[in-house]
Design a protein around this motif. Structure first.
Motif, short mmCIF file in Angstrom:
data_model
loop_
_atom_site.label_atom_id
_atom_site.label_comp_id
_atom_site.label_asym_id
_atom_site.label_seq_id
_atom_site.Cartn_x
_atom_site.Cartn_y
_atom_site.Cartn_z
N CYS A 51 0.82 -1.22 0.00
CA CYS A 51 0.00 0.00 0.00
C CYS A 51 0.85 1.27 0.00
CB CYS A 51 -0.95 0.02 1.20
SG CYS A 51 -2.14 -1.33 1.24
N LYS A 54 0.54 2.51 -6.21
CA LYS A 54 -0.63 1.95 -6.89
C LYS A 54 -0.21 1.48 -8.28
CE LYS A 54 -4.63 3.92 -6.16
NZ LYS A 54 -5.76 4.89 -6.03
N THR A 68 -6.57 -1.19 -4.86
CA THR A 68 -6.23 -0.29 -5.97
C THR A 68 -7.28 0.78 -6.16
OG1 THR A 68 -7.29 -1.76 -7.60
CG2 THR A 68 -4.95 -2.10 -7.16
N GLN A 69 -8.44 0.62 -5.55
CA GLN A 69 -9.52 1.60 -5.69
C GLN A 69 -9.50 2.65 -4.57
OE1 GLN A 69 -11.50 1.50 -8.47
NE2 GLN A 69 -10.09 -0.16 -9.00
N LEU A 70 -8.52 2.54 -3.68
CA LEU A 70 -8.49 3.42 -2.51
C LEU A 70 -7.61 4.65 -2.75
CD1 LEU A 70 -8.11 0.73 0.32
CD2 LEU A 70 -10.21 1.78 -0.54
N SER A 71 -7.89 5.71 -2.01
CA SER A 71 -7.04 6.90 -2.05
C SER A 71 -5.75 6.63 -1.30
CB SER A 71 -7.77 8.08 -1.39
OG SER A 71 -7.92 7.84 0.01
N LEU A 72 -4.77 7.50 -1.47
CA LEU A 72 -3.50 7.33 -0.76
C LEU A 72 -3.70 7.43 0.74
CD1 LEU A 72 -1.08 9.39 -3.05
CD2 LEU A 72 -1.31 6.91 -2.89
N THR A 73 -4.66 8.26 1.18
CA THR A 73 -4.96 8.36 2.61
C THR A 73 -5.53 7.05 3.13
OG1 THR A 73 -5.38 10.73 2.43
CG2 THR A 73 -6.30 9.60 4.35
N ASP A 74 -6.46 6.46 2.38
CA ASP A 74 -7.04 5.18 2.78
C ASP A 74 -6.00 4.06 2.75
OD1 ASP A 74 -9.53 6.29 3.23
OD2 ASP A 74 -10.27 5.84 1.21
N LEU A 75 -5.08 4.13 1.80
CA LEU A 75 -4.01 3.12 1.73
C LEU A 75 -3.14 3.17 2.98
CD1 LEU A 75 -2.81 3.27 -1.99
CD2 LEU A 75 -4.03 1.40 -0.87
N THR A 76 -2.91 4.38 3.49
CA THR A 76 -2.13 4.52 4.72
C THR A 76 -2.82 3.81 5.87
OG1 THR A 76 -1.23 6.64 3.98
CG2 THR A 76 -1.15 6.19 6.34
#
Length: 221
Positions: A51, A54, A68-76
């Motif tokens: 994460c 992407k 892969t559908q998540l924002s960088l904030t959500d990936l964190t």
């Protein structure tokens, strides 16, 4: 059930492909090694699974969720909550003790618990070194602090990037024994390595060459 599914994943930078159409799965509680020479795409694939990046195309399903559908904030948040990262370079905060480095991971996840952090250090054989700074620890001890830090929030997946790359043979054995113990307890593990000796500890090895899967080896045969 699979903890991880990588489906037709590619990563390109302009006309340069770092990864091309990667497909692989990791079953819940399984151990996978990823091997390949420098430039083969190991680090790129690790960053996507972890994460930290992407893909250009394709999907990565982690614990049932397409990351892969998540924002960088959500990936964190996903990385914090579901992945235990173990790095070759340790990445310990130099002015914090071993105990405080482990507790820092708790702080970013939920609440700090000194007793729980001490128990994590005891599990990796470092209870007596809890108050030592990283510079007062050997390379093997620093790596074991990293393992304790990675485990403290009970991750769904342990992702280790060259976990023995900076260690001598004795400390490499200690770290691999710890990973075996975690695997026996049901942890899902991915180890990215250049070492065939480290890779063969896994049940399966995926070999990358020029951004593509060149070979999949069943180490149990």
């Amino acid at each position: 059930m699979n903890i991880l599914e990588v489906n037709n994943v590619s990563k390109n930078y302009g006309s340069l492909y770092a990864l091309a159409d990667i497909n692989m799965t990791v079953g819940d509680g399984k151990w996978l090694s990823i091997m390949g020479p420098s430039g083969s795409g190991k680090s790129t694939l690790m960053n996507i699974i972890g994460c930290m990046d992407k893909p250009t195309s394709g999907s990565v399903i982690l614990d049932g969720q397409d990351i892969t559908q998540l924002s960088l904030t959500d990936l964190t948040v996903i990385r914090r909550d579901k992945i235990g990262l173990i790095f070759q370079q340790f990445h310990l905060v130099p002015y914090l003790t071993a105990l405080e480095n482990v507790m820092l991971a708790q702080y970013y996840h939920s609440m700090v618990d000194e007793k729980e952090a001490l128990n994590a250090l005891e599990r990796v054989g470092l209870h007596a070194r809890a108050k030592h700074l990283p510079r007062q620890l050997s390379g093997g001890e620093q790596q074991r602090v990293c393992i304790a830090r990675a485990l403290i929030n009970y991750p769904k997946l342990i992702l280790a990037d060259e976990p023995t790359g900076n260690l001598d043979e004795a400390n490499e054995s200690l770290v691999m024994n710890l990973l075996h113990q975690l695997h026996q307890e049901g942890s899902s593990i991915i180890v990215v390595t250049h070492s065939p000796e480290v890779a063969k500890h896994a049940e399966t090895t995926v070999v990358l060459e020029h951004g593509k899967i060149a070979q999949i080896i069943d180490n149990l045969k």
